[in-house]
Design an enzyme around this catalytic site. Structure first.
Site, mmCIF file in Angstrom:
data_model
loop_
_atom_site.group_PDB
_atom_site.id
_atom_site.type_symbol
_atom_site.label_atom_id
_atom_site.label_comp_id
_atom_site.label_asym_id
_atom_site.label_seq_id
_atom_site.Cartn_x
_atom_site.Cartn_y
_atom_site.Cartn_z
ATOM 1 N N CYS A 124 9.930 -5.806 120.962
ATOM 2 C CA CYS A 124 8.773 -5.448 119.958
ATOM 3 C C CYS A 124 7.725 -6.273 119.197
ATOM 4 C CB CYS A 124 9.518 -5.181 118.577
ATOM 5 S SG CYS A 124 11.306 -3.994 118.930
ATOM 6 N N HIS A 172 3.778 -3.314 113.768
ATOM 7 C CA HIS A 172 4.613 -3.198 114.560
ATOM 8 C C HIS A 172 5.720 -2.356 113.931
ATOM 9 C CE1 HIS A 172 8.186 -2.167 116.814
ATOM 10 N NE2 HIS A 172 9.358 -3.300 116.519
ATOM 11 N N ASN A 200 11.533 3.470 116.247
ATOM 12 C CA ASN A 200 10.819 1.451 116.522
ATOM 13 C C ASN A 200 10.754 2.477 118.539
ATOM 14 O OD1 ASN A 200 10.703 -0.753 117.908
ATOM 15 N ND2 ASN A 200 12.051 -1.609 116.657
HETATM 16 N N1 COA Z 1 24.719 5.918 108.902
HETATM 17 C C1 COA Z 1 25.220 6.028 107.894
HETATM 18 N N2 COA Z 1 25.495 5.060 107.725
HETATM 19 C C2 COA Z 1 25.117 3.812 108.174
HETATM 20 C C3 COA Z 1 24.219 3.670 109.186
HETATM 21 C C4 COA Z 1 24.255 5.219 109.764
HETATM 22 N N3 COA Z 1 23.738 5.152 110.898
HETATM 23 N N4 COA Z 1 24.284 2.565 109.630
HETATM 24 C C5 COA Z 1 24.967 1.700 108.783
HETATM 25 N N5 COA Z 1 25.742 2.506 108.035
HETATM 26 C C6 COA Z 1 25.885 2.098 106.895
HETATM 27 C C7 COA Z 1 27.559 0.846 107.281
HETATM 28 O O1 COA Z 1 28.254 1.121 108.316
HETATM 29 C C8 COA Z 1 27.388 0.452 106.227
HETATM 30 O O2 COA Z 1 28.324 0.874 105.091
HETATM 31 P P1 COA Z 1 29.104 -0.173 104.491
HETATM 32 O O3 COA Z 1 28.836 -0.419 103.353
HETATM 33 O O4 COA Z 1 30.729 0.968 103.818
HETATM 34 O O5 COA Z 1 29.846 -1.498 105.312
HETATM 35 C C9 COA Z 1 25.811 0.370 104.987
HETATM 36 O O6 COA Z 1 25.725 1.643 105.847
HETATM 37 C C10 COA Z 1 25.097 -0.852 104.525
HETATM 38 O O7 COA Z 1 24.614 -0.645 106.000
HETATM 39 P P2 COA Z 1 23.961 -2.148 106.195
HETATM 40 O O8 COA Z 1 23.414 -2.369 107.722
HETATM 41 O O9 COA Z 1 24.284 -3.170 105.172
HETATM 42 O O10 COA Z 1 22.408 -1.764 105.762
HETATM 43 P P3 COA Z 1 20.602 -2.017 105.616
HETATM 44 O O11 COA Z 1 20.654 -1.303 104.071
HETATM 45 O O12 COA Z 1 20.513 -3.646 105.700
HETATM 46 O O13 COA Z 1 20.652 -1.243 106.284
HETATM 47 C C11 COA Z 1 19.114 -1.147 109.085
HETATM 48 C C12 COA Z 1 20.550 -1.356 107.870
HETATM 49 C C13 COA Z 1 19.346 -1.387 110.869
HETATM 50 C C14 COA Z 1 17.818 0.427 108.335
HETATM 51 C C15 COA Z 1 18.259 -2.221 108.331
HETATM 52 O O14 COA Z 1 18.716 -3.398 107.810
HETATM 53 C C16 COA Z 1 16.734 -3.210 108.590
HETATM 54 O O15 COA Z 1 15.711 -2.155 108.780
HETATM 55 N N6 COA Z 1 16.762 -4.212 109.038
HETATM 56 C C17 COA Z 1 15.681 -4.391 110.073
HETATM 57 C C18 COA Z 1 16.067 -3.576 111.260
HETATM 58 C C19 COA Z 1 14.716 -3.385 112.842
HETATM 59 O O16 COA Z 1 13.687 -3.360 111.777
HETATM 60 N N7 COA Z 1 14.756 -4.111 113.541
HETATM 61 C C20 COA Z 1 14.078 -4.046 114.821
HETATM 62 C C21 COA Z 1 13.243 -5.056 114.366
HETATM 63 S S1 COA Z 1 11.974 -5.062 115.828
#
Ligand code: COA
Length: 325
Positions: A115, A252, A282
């Protein structure tokens, strides 16, 4: 004395026709439009057609950039394609782009920084033009990222899309030029010790398979805000500029919350932050040039504006670029 600088003289973009909404995803996995929008700001993403390869997306963006700059393919000396999803293990997608544009001279290669790929590609092309390796470079970020997603993993499958964006850089003698246009500086970093929080579990010399994206989302999120803040400070300080001098932030486009956090940290009015993540999701290396091109072509970014770009991704690899349009 000659001070060679490279300036952006054109940009182009391409998004595949097929759109997948959050509701479409919710129909095939346990997720919802509400969850995706609240956590990421994403509403939809474009998906490449079965017969569209990364090079096809790249060529469409390149042709659009050539039209915008009023140039022919033969005017290009160097092609850099930033991609994580090449057509083939080899040759470089950049040489395939060269073939499809019918360019039989100059040189072309790929840059792999996920990315952060576009910022890396811009830095490499800028350095090469400054050191006399040609007059004009096409820098393309192109991805068919949805091809490396695990559709059983809702934590990653909802986050990515396909697309391509391109800019044309041209070297010029900035000494005594009426305005100080061009790439002012680029700043690159990586930290290989953080491999495990974002990677693909495949590859030609690893498993022999293509593999799928694996990510520890929360960890990546934490690194994103701190590392991007630091590299943005570094870019501004290197040019004796402050956040108040920035006309446009073109980040980004991974997640609306990260984008907003960066805008807030720079105390930028939200209207000065270019956002496409809601419509594109993304698109990895393509996200910055897609956003940049949208804002250039709709007239928001004008000649003389100071544009700050930043991105982070797997590696971890991250970077920033300051460009005076
Ligand atoms: N739909 C519904 N629920 C989802 C889900 C989806 N697509 N993906 C994950 N969940 C659930 C998880 O299973 C978890 O459930 P639980 O509490 O029962 O275990 C809950 O949502 C929270 O998951 P978590 O991974 O802790 O969520 P988060 O608040 O961290 O959000 C992201 C997840 C990925 C959106 C966030 O971590 C993020 O944006 N990270 C940066 C990622 C990024 O930008 N990557 C690319 C960089 S180039």
């Amino acid at each position: 004395m000659t001070l060679v600088r490279s300036k952006i003289i054109g940009c182009g973009s391409y998004l595949p026709e097929n759109i997948l909404t959050n509701d479409d995803l919710a129909a095939r996995m346990d997720t919802s439009d509400e969850w995706i929008q609240k956590r990421t700001g994403i509403r939809q993403r474009h998906i490449a057609a079965d017969d569209e390869k990364t090079s096809d997306l790249a060529v469409n963006a390149a042709r659009d950039a050539l039209d915008h700059a009023g140039l022919e393919a033969g005017d290009i000396d160097l092609i850099v394609v930033a991609t994580t999803t090449p057509d083939e293990t080899f040759p470089a997608t950049a040489t395939t782009v060269q073939r499809k544009l019918d360019i039989g001279a100059g040189f072309a290669f790929d840059v792999q920084a996920v990315c952060a790929g576009f910022v890396y590609g811009l830095a490499v092309a800028d350095s090469m033009l400054k050191t006399g390796h040609g007059k004009r470079a096409l820098v393309i970020g192109a991805e068919t990222f949805t091809r490396i997603l695990d559709w059983e993993d809702r934590g990653t499958a909802v986050l990515f899309g396909d697309g391509a964006g391109a800019v044309i850089l041209e070297a010029y003698d900035a000494e005594g030029a009426p305005e100080d246009r061009g790439v002012l500086s680029t700043h690159l970093h990586s930290d290989g010790t953080e491999h495990d929080i974002l990677y693909v579990d495949g590859g030609p010399s690893g498993t022999g398979t293509v593999g799928h994206v694996r990510m520890a989302g929360k960890e990546v999120y934490k690194h994103a805000v701190t590392k991007l803040s630091a590299v943005v400070d570094e870019a501004l300080a290197a040019n004796d500029l402050s956040a108040a001098d920035v006309d446009w932030l073109v980040p980004h486009q991974a997640n609306r919350r990260i984008i907003d956090a960066m805008g807030d940290r720079l105390k930028l009015d939200p209207s000065k932050v270019v956002v496409t993540v809601d419509r594109h999701a993304n698109t990895s290396a393509a996200s910055i040039p897609l956003a940049l091109c949208e804002a250039v072509r709709d007239g928001r970014i004008k000649q003389g504006d100071l544009v700050l770009m930043e991105g982070i991704g797997g590696g971890l690899a991250w970077g920033a670029a300051l460009v005076r349009f």
